[in-house]
Design an enzyme around this catalytic site. Structure first.
Site, mmCIF file in Angstrom:
data_model
loop_
_atom_site.group_PDB
_atom_site.id
_atom_site.type_symbol
_atom_site.label_atom_id
_atom_site.label_comp_id
_atom_site.label_asym_id
_atom_site.label_seq_id
_atom_site.Cartn_x
_atom_site.Cartn_y
_atom_site.Cartn_z
ATOM 1 N N CYS A 185 45.590 9.218 57.988
ATOM 2 C CA CYS A 185 45.977 9.965 59.184
ATOM 3 C C CYS A 185 46.963 11.056 58.757
ATOM 4 O O CYS A 185 47.395 11.099 57.597
ATOM 5 C CB CYS A 185 46.666 9.027 60.168
ATOM 6 S SG CYS A 185 48.135 8.274 59.439
ATOM 7 N N HIS A 188 51.683 1.454 53.900
ATOM 8 C CA HIS A 188 51.299 0.088 53.539
ATOM 9 C C HIS A 188 49.934 0.069 52.851
ATOM 10 O O HIS A 188 48.932 -0.341 53.448
ATOM 11 C CB HIS A 188 51.295 -0.797 54.788
ATOM 12 C CG HIS A 188 52.668 -1.139 55.254
ATOM 13 N ND1 HIS A 188 52.979 -1.435 56.557
ATOM 14 C CD2 HIS A 188 53.833 -1.232 54.574
ATOM 15 C CE1 HIS A 188 54.270 -1.694 56.656
ATOM 16 N NE2 HIS A 188 54.816 -1.567 55.467
ATOM 17 N N HIS A 191 57.166 4.563 58.153
ATOM 18 C CA HIS A 191 57.355 3.653 59.292
ATOM 19 C C HIS A 191 58.678 3.844 60.003
ATOM 20 O O HIS A 191 58.919 3.240 61.037
ATOM 21 C CB HIS A 191 57.235 2.202 58.815
ATOM 22 C CG HIS A 191 56.011 1.978 58.016
ATOM 23 N ND1 HIS A 191 56.020 1.934 56.634
ATOM 24 C CD2 HIS A 191 54.723 1.861 58.381
ATOM 25 C CE1 HIS A 191 54.795 1.767 56.202
ATOM 26 N NE2 HIS A 191 53.983 1.726 57.230
ATOM 27 N N HIS A 197 57.800 -6.239 61.391
ATOM 28 C CA HIS A 197 57.181 -4.990 60.920
ATOM 29 C C HIS A 197 58.265 -3.914 60.834
ATOM 30 O O HIS A 197 59.117 -3.804 61.710
ATOM 31 C CB HIS A 197 56.060 -4.547 61.853
ATOM 32 C CG HIS A 197 55.240 -3.428 61.280
ATOM 33 N ND1 HIS A 197 55.656 -2.118 61.316
ATOM 34 C CD2 HIS A 197 54.051 -3.427 60.629
ATOM 35 C CE1 HIS A 197 54.743 -1.357 60.716
ATOM 36 N NE2 HIS A 197 53.756 -2.137 60.296
ATOM 37 N N GLU A 226 58.290 -0.792 61.313
ATOM 38 C CA GLU A 226 58.374 0.152 62.429
ATOM 39 C C GLU A 226 59.123 -0.476 63.603
ATOM 40 O O GLU A 226 59.952 0.178 64.250
ATOM 41 C CB GLU A 226 56.965 0.572 62.857
ATOM 42 C CG GLU A 226 56.995 1.680 63.894
ATOM 43 C CD GLU A 226 55.609 1.986 64.457
ATOM 44 O OE1 GLU A 226 54.631 1.994 63.689
ATOM 45 O OE2 GLU A 226 55.524 2.204 65.674
ATOM 46 N N THR A 284 53.091 1.823 67.002
ATOM 47 C CA THR A 284 52.040 2.852 67.029
ATOM 48 C C THR A 284 50.677 2.344 66.555
ATOM 49 O O THR A 284 49.670 3.025 66.733
ATOM 50 C CB THR A 284 52.428 4.032 66.115
ATOM 51 O OG1 THR A 284 52.674 3.512 64.804
ATOM 52 C CG2 THR A 284 53.635 4.763 66.632
ATOM 53 N N CYS A 300 49.131 5.577 68.400
ATOM 54 C CA CYS A 300 48.885 6.972 68.028
ATOM 55 C C CYS A 300 47.395 7.310 68.027
ATOM 56 O O CYS A 300 46.541 6.415 68.042
ATOM 57 C CB CYS A 300 49.496 7.245 66.657
ATOM 58 S SG CYS A 300 48.529 6.586 65.325
ATOM 59 N N ASN A 349 47.602 -1.380 61.034
ATOM 60 C CA ASN A 349 46.455 -0.710 61.672
ATOM 61 C C ASN A 349 45.135 -1.153 61.043
ATOM 62 O O ASN A 349 44.117 -1.237 61.712
ATOM 63 C CB ASN A 349 46.645 0.812 61.676
ATOM 64 C CG ASN A 349 46.238 1.456 60.390
ATOM 65 O OD1 ASN A 349 45.071 1.730 60.190
ATOM 66 N ND2 ASN A 349 47.188 1.672 59.483
ATOM 67 N N SER A 395 46.111 4.059 56.233
ATOM 68 C CA SER A 395 46.879 4.162 54.977
ATOM 69 C C SER A 395 46.005 3.978 53.737
ATOM 70 O O SER A 395 46.512 3.999 52.616
ATOM 71 C CB SER A 395 48.003 3.124 54.989
ATOM 72 O OG SER A 395 47.491 1.857 55.357
HETATM 73 FE FE1 SF4 Z 1 49.575 7.565 60.970
HETATM 74 FE FE2 SF4 Z 1 51.344 5.720 61.783
HETATM 75 FE FE3 SF4 Z 1 51.769 8.309 62.232
HETATM 76 FE FE4 SF4 Z 1 49.815 7.039 63.528
HETATM 77 S S1 SF4 Z 1 52.027 6.657 63.699
HETATM 78 S S2 SF4 Z 1 49.709 9.097 62.612
HETATM 79 S S3 SF4 Z 1 49.116 5.610 61.948
HETATM 80 S S4 SF4 Z 1 51.670 7.300 60.237
#
Ligand code: SF4
Length: 494
Positions: A199, A228, A261, A311, A313, A351, A381, A411, A453
């Site tokens: 992404c 990750h 993250h 996690h 994040e 996300t 996201c 994810n 990732s």
């Molecule tokens: Fe990528 Fe995480 Fe950003 Fe979404 S929130 S665009 S999965 S890095």
């Protein structure tokens, strides 16, 4: 017709092999290997396996270790790729064997330990495999060798007899897997989910470390895994990145990068108090969630943070308003959680959650807390949502879905769950060496995707490995296109 033709150089190797297929003794050395290869081309079989003993060329290879040769080199510099060997690895490990996958070299003479340690980039050496590959004549091919003499050991060493027994035992145990491999041979359709792989946030985070390495030189310290994924981290490590758990492992004066993250304000304060050159690779979409947490906390709301405990994040977001945030991990939590003032509540999410599950959790919270406020736009996201939609499409048609990604990747794990909810058998694999051939028995359509990732090259490697089991037709299933890009931090823009 036998499904499998197994080629073994010596009688003791032939005797060790346990297979339903036909085992042909080839004789030792290149000359005999060439003659047998020509003969074997005319033998009716769906696939060909080359087995036997070998000498280790790397100190980490021990007697009894299995080598799945993914490339066979000769001393004249020519080589043959054997991508099918990688698909033996997972099944061999399932049987408790120590397995290595990588290049081997075939020599026309017995190499001394000193000669072997001078070999560059190969795991092991034998005297037949490179010439025996011609026996395949376009059929699926796998090469399984077992180390008898470790890198520093001569064949005259008195310990070789015991090592030989150990190696033959491994060969016996490992050869059983060849039938599982042969049963997976056949034509297939491979459906590639699109979008898949990196992404914009992951691209940016990797670019940041690469640019920091190019502009400032190694080492560049990175707090936590930058993203990750095992392959991304290993690749950056090779180029001079040093991954640490906390900033106290980073020496004064060094460059430290925060991962995609995000980090909590306490980590930033800690960094501000030290002579560090800090570059923040937090994804802007994670920063958006942090800003929402600050805003809701400022409004005096209790924030239900939907996400997974531990996690990074979630830890980073919680750090923005630790006294206001309550973690909701699942439906069970949503049905029971309480707030000091039920009229002043809000929710935020990690996300990388599953969109369908998260919507259900939010619905329960809304029923229980009618005044519940949410983020301005979804926290899950665009990349997470798009990859889930794409894998759903593929899983409707495929019996098995392979998701490239690491066990640490939230994810990627969600992609497996989404595919399973569509009725497919789905597996998370770091790469082709984690694919168990037993998953492919009787399967004619395989879906392939990659978490945000996971590099696209792993998808290519998965397709190549599947193609080594027979002809494949590759079809893209694209549900949407993506053009999101994020700017680099000012510290790196000259
Ligand atoms: Fe990528 Fe995480 Fe950003 Fe979404 S929130 S665009 S999965 S890095």
């Amino acid at each position: 017709m036998s499904r499998l033709l197994v080629l073994a150089p010596m009688a003791i190797e032939q005797a060790a092999v346990r297979t339903e297929g036909r085992v042909l003794r080839t004789g030792m050395g290149p000359q005999r290997a060439r003659i047998t290869a020509a003969r074997a081309q005319a033998i009716d079989a769906a696939g060909v396996a080359i087995v036997g003993l070998c000498g280790g060329a790397k100190p980490e290879l021990r007697p009894g270790d299995v080598v799945c040769a993914t490339e066979l080199r000769r001393e004249d510099g020519t080589s043959v790729d054997v991508p099918g060997s990688a698909l033996l690895v997972a099944a061999l490990r399932r049987r408790g064997l120590r397995v290595h996958a990588g290049p081997m070299i075939s020599s026309d003479h017995v190499l001394t330990p000193a000669e072997r340690t001078r070999l560059d980039g190969v795991l092991a050496v034998d005297m037949e495999s490179a010439w025996l590959t011609e026996a395949a004549a376009g059929r699926p091919l796998a090469v399984l060798r077992v180390v008898v003499d470790g890198a520093g050991r001569r064949l005259t060493d008195p310990r070789i007899a015991a090592d030989g027994i150990r190696a033959l035992r491994s060969l016996r145990r490992g050869s059983v897997v060849l039938d599982e491999w042969a049963r997976a041979i056949g034509p297939r359709t491979v459906l590639l989910a699109g979008p898949r792989s990196f992404c914009a946030g992951v691209e940016r985070a990797i670019d940041i470390v690469e640019l920091a390495l190019a502009q400032r030189g190694a080492p560049i310290y990175v707090r936590k895994q930058i993203v990750h994924n095992h392959h991304v981290v290993a690749d950056l490590e090779r180029r001079g990145a040093v991954f640490v758990e906390e900033l106290d492992e980073v020496p004064d004066g060094a460059t430290a990068v925060f991962s995609a993250h995000g980090v909590s304000p306490s980590v930033r304060r800690n960094a501000d108090g030290r002579p560090l050159d800090v570059i923040d690779a937090t994804c802007p979409l994670v920063s958006k969630v942090h800003a929402e947490a600050r805003r809701f906390a400022h409004e005096g709301r209790t924030i239900f943070l939907i996400g997974h405990e531990g996690h990074e994040e979630v830890e980073g977001t919680t750090g923005e308003a630790p006294d206001s945030i309550l973690l909701v991990q699942d439906m069970h939590d949503a049905e029971r959680i309480e707030a000091p003032d039920p009229d002043r509540v809000a929710y935020l999410t990690q996300t990388t959650l599953a969109v369908d599950e998260t919507n259900q959790i939010v619905e329960v919270l809304r029923e229980r807390f009618p005044s519940l406020r949410g983020p301005g736009s979804d926290d899950i996201c665009y990349a997470t949502a798009n990859r889930q939609e794409a894998v759903r499409e593929v899983a409707r048609e495929a019996a098995v879905v392979l998701v490239a990604g690491s066990q640490t990747s939230s994810n990627s794990k969600r992609l497996v769950e989404v595919a399973e909810r569509e009725g497919a058998r789905a597996y998370l694999v770091d790469d082709e060496t984690e694919v168990d051939v037993a998953w492919l028995h009787g399967v004619s359509t395989v879906g392939v995707t990659a978490g945000a990732s996971a590099p696209e090259r792993i998808v290519n490697r998965l397709v190549t490995a599947l193609a080594a089991l027979g002809p494949v037709e590759v079809e893209e299933r694209t549900t949407t296109s993506e053009a999101v890009q994020f700017k680099l931090p000012k510290e790196l823009v000259s």
